[in-house]
Design an enzyme around this catalytic site. Structure first.
Site, PDB file in Angstrom:
ATOM      1  N   GLN A  26       0.853  -1.155   0.031  1.00 45.12           N
ATOM      2  CA  GLN A  26      -0.051  -0.084   0.052  1.00 45.12           C
ATOM      3  C   GLN A  26       0.880   1.159  -0.001  1.00 45.12           C
ATOM      4  OE1 GLN A  26      -3.612   0.320   0.086  1.00 45.12           O
ATOM      5  NE2 GLN A  26      -2.993   2.193  -0.487  1.00 45.12           N
ATOM      6  N   ARG A  34      -1.647   0.878  -7.126  1.00 47.28           N
ATOM      7  CA  ARG A  34      -1.227  -0.425  -6.429  1.00 47.28           C
ATOM      8  C   ARG A  34      -0.542  -1.197  -7.670  1.00 47.28           C
ATOM      9  NH1 ARG A  34      -3.569  -2.071  -1.733  1.00 47.28           N
ATOM     10  NH2 ARG A  34      -2.133  -3.825  -2.263  1.00 47.28           N
TER      11      ARG A  34
HETATM   12  N1   CP Z   1      -6.136  -1.311   0.337  1.00 44.59           N
HETATM   13  C1   CP Z   1      -6.333  -2.529   0.299  1.00 44.59           C
HETATM   14  O1   CP Z   1      -5.524  -3.426   0.486  1.00 44.59           O
HETATM   15  O2   CP Z   1      -7.526  -3.006  -0.003  1.00 44.59           O
HETATM   16  P1   CP Z   1      -7.936  -4.301  -0.293  1.00 44.59           P
HETATM   17  O3   CP Z   1      -8.305  -4.933   1.027  1.00 44.59           O
HETATM   18  O4   CP Z   1      -9.211  -4.222  -1.257  1.00 44.59           O
HETATM   19  O5   CP Z   1      -6.891  -5.314  -1.075  1.00 44.59           O
END
Ligand code: CP
Ligand code: NVA
Length: 301
Positions: free
Chosen positions: A134, A287
């Site tokens: 992230q 991402r």
């Molecule tokens: N921000 C993130 O990791 O989202 P998810 O949980 O949807 O993968």
């Protein structure tokens, strides 16, 4: 030669993090110009996910497709891990077939165990302790919108959780200041706070954290696995919602970030997350690019 893993931002040097971010920006441009890389052609990536995901799963699967590879997604109910096969044995078996393992789990020790026994790179796709992928996307987003972050100031407002821990590591690796505002009892890991030295300071006052910030960040008050604490947390986090008033305490040009999923009316108001300072959709898109660059980095060491 032992593989390079990415369980934490501390697994890369500051120069290597910058190299991955530069490559992510180039890969984003190359994708829009229709110039793909085929790094993963004829190669398979196994994704062991013991928690839910939208962005992490879709961004990795899409990125791996862009790089010419294929993925096998294993939820607990699909694999013998869910029936108690040791992580170490799973790591050894997957390493005989796959080129890369991505794991999302609860207890951080499980992904660390996977890495200790894998002969291929292991990427942490979120654990209870941190969420380094992230941060690659968040740092790329910050760079895109504001140039360099060195010497800047970020404010974390909310729970001292896994994403907060990765922001703390980012602050010490990339030399910016992070002020973390949490309710009492929800501070980030004490040892990590100590390790971050002057890069991270704690407060219980959200407006104080936001004051002078170039970026204001938050996340859900109840992470995956904390569903039963949700009502207590709603009470404990009163006053920690990122509102227009909090954003007004930050620098005029401050960005608002959130890893998503977001709960409007709880950790952030709709007018902030859907407003002009918010870059949450860029974070989500990045991402894809940041993780493609990360996979290339780990596979070409
Ligand atoms: N921000 C993130 O990791 O989202 P998810 O949980 O949807 O993968
Ligand atoms: N802190 C959140 C992040 C989700 C991407 C969680 O662990 O559920």
């Amino acid at each position: 030669m032992s593989p390079r893993h990415f369980l934490s931002l501390m697994d890369l040097s500051p120069a290597e993090i910058r190299q991955v971010l530069d490559r992510a920006t180039r890969m984003k441009r190359e994708l829009s110009e229709g110039r793909p890389s085929d790094l993963l052609r004829h190669r398979t990536v196994v994704m062991v996910f013991e928690k839910s995901s939208t962005r992490t799963r879709v961004s990795f699967e899409t990125g791996i497709t862009h790089l010419g590879g294929s993925t096998i997604f294993l939820a607990p109910s699909d694999s013998q891990l869910g029936r108690g096969e040791p992580v170490a044995d799973t790591a050894r078996v997957l390493s005989r077939m796959a080129s890369l393992i991505i794991m999302r789990t609860g207890e951080h020790e499980r992904v660390a165990e996977m890495a200790r026994h894998a002969a291929v790179p292991v990427i942490n796709g979120l654990s209870d302790f941190n969420h380094p992928c992230q941060l690659l996307a968040d740092l790329q987003t910050w760079q895109e919108h504001r140039g360099d972050f060195s010497g800047c100031r970020a404010a974390w407002i909310g729970d001292g959780n896994n994403v907060c821990h990765s922001w703390m590591n980012a602050a010490r690796q990339l030399d910016f200041r992070l002020v973390v505002a949490t309710p009492a009892g929800y501070e980030p890991d004490r040892d990590l706070v100590a390790a971050c030295g002057s890069h991270v300071t704690l407060t219980h006052d959200p407006a104080e954290a936001a004051s002078g910030a170039d970026v204001v960040v938050t996340d859900t008050w109840a992470s995956m696995g904390q569903e039963e604490e949700k009502n207590a947390r709603l009470r404990d986090f009163e006053g920690f919602c990122v509102t227009p008033g909090i954003m007004a305490a930050a620098n005029r040009e401050a960005l608002f970030m959130h890893c998503l999923p977001a709960y409007r009316g709880m950790e952030v108001t709709a007018d902030v997350i859907d407003g002009p300072q918010s870059v949450v959709w860029d974070e989500a898109e990045n991402r894809l690019h940041a993780q493609k660059a990360l996979m290339e980095f780990l596979l070409t060491r």
